[in-house]
Scaffold this motif. Structure first.
Motif, short mmCIF file in Angstrom:
data_model
loop_
_atom_site.label_atom_id
_atom_site.label_comp_id
_atom_site.label_asym_id
_atom_site.label_seq_id
_atom_site.Cartn_x
_atom_site.Cartn_y
_atom_site.Cartn_z
N ARG A 55 15.92 60.18 -10.28
CA ARG A 55 15.59 60.66 -11.63
C ARG A 55 14.64 59.71 -12.35
O ARG A 55 13.68 60.13 -12.98
N ILE A 58 10.87 60.25 -11.24
CA ILE A 58 10.25 61.58 -11.22
C ILE A 58 8.86 61.56 -11.84
O ILE A 58 7.89 62.00 -11.23
N CYS A 76 22.09 69.98 -7.69
CA CYS A 76 22.73 69.11 -8.68
C CYS A 76 23.81 69.90 -9.42
O CYS A 76 23.88 71.13 -9.30
N ASP A 80 23.55 68.37 -15.08
CA ASP A 80 22.27 67.68 -14.89
C ASP A 80 21.07 68.63 -14.82
O ASP A 80 19.93 68.20 -14.91
N LEU A 84 17.04 67.63 -15.58
CA LEU A 84 16.16 67.51 -14.41
C LEU A 84 15.05 68.57 -14.45
O LEU A 84 13.91 68.29 -14.10
#
Length: 137
Positions: A55, A58, A76, A80, A84
């Motif tokens: 994360r 990214i 996920c 989350d 994300l």
């Protein structure tokens, strides 16, 4: 299999090089798992390259490829998913799905990070009688 994948297997068979133990072969396909998270092209034709992308990395990893990103599949928890998804969209991904839906096609979807009709259209402004009109042609 692609020529690259097939050549690698031939080289391994005659002892030129050892293929990573993280290559899994199936019937007419392979799954290649790598430890790094730098972007690179997957071998084509049913050979899938899988990499982790933490994360915190990214934006740094994906930002430079913004014009070429296409689909990201998330594996996920529901808690989350929203965060994300937002990170991936901000980094330039044009489509976020569950990992199992990445190959599902929908009409007009982007390909290689670009919507194909944008190549054949342009936005113009025409001023008529002191009014500006915007249109796509």
């Amino acid at each position: 299999d692609t020529l690259i994948s097939y050549s690698a297997r031939l080289e391994q068979a005659i002892g030129i090089r050892q293929i990573s133990p993280d290559v899994f072969y199936g019937k007419n396909c392979s799954l290649i798992i790598k430890d790094d998270f730098e972007l690179e092209l997957s071998p084509m034709m049913c050979n899938v390259l899988v990499k982790r992308l933490p994360r915190k990395d990214i934006m740094r990893t994906l930002r430079n490829a913004k014009g070429f990103l296409q689909t990201a599949g998330l594996i996920c928890g529901k808690a989350d998913r929203a965060e994300l998804t937002d990170l991936l969209l901000c980094a330039g991904v044009t489509r976020v799905t569950q990992a199992g839906n990445m190959s599902a096609y929908f009409f007009g979807e982007s390909h290689d990070g670009e919507y194909p009709l944008s190549r054949y259209t342009r936005k113009i402004n025409i001023e008529l009688n002191d009014q500006t009109e915007e249109t796509n042609i």
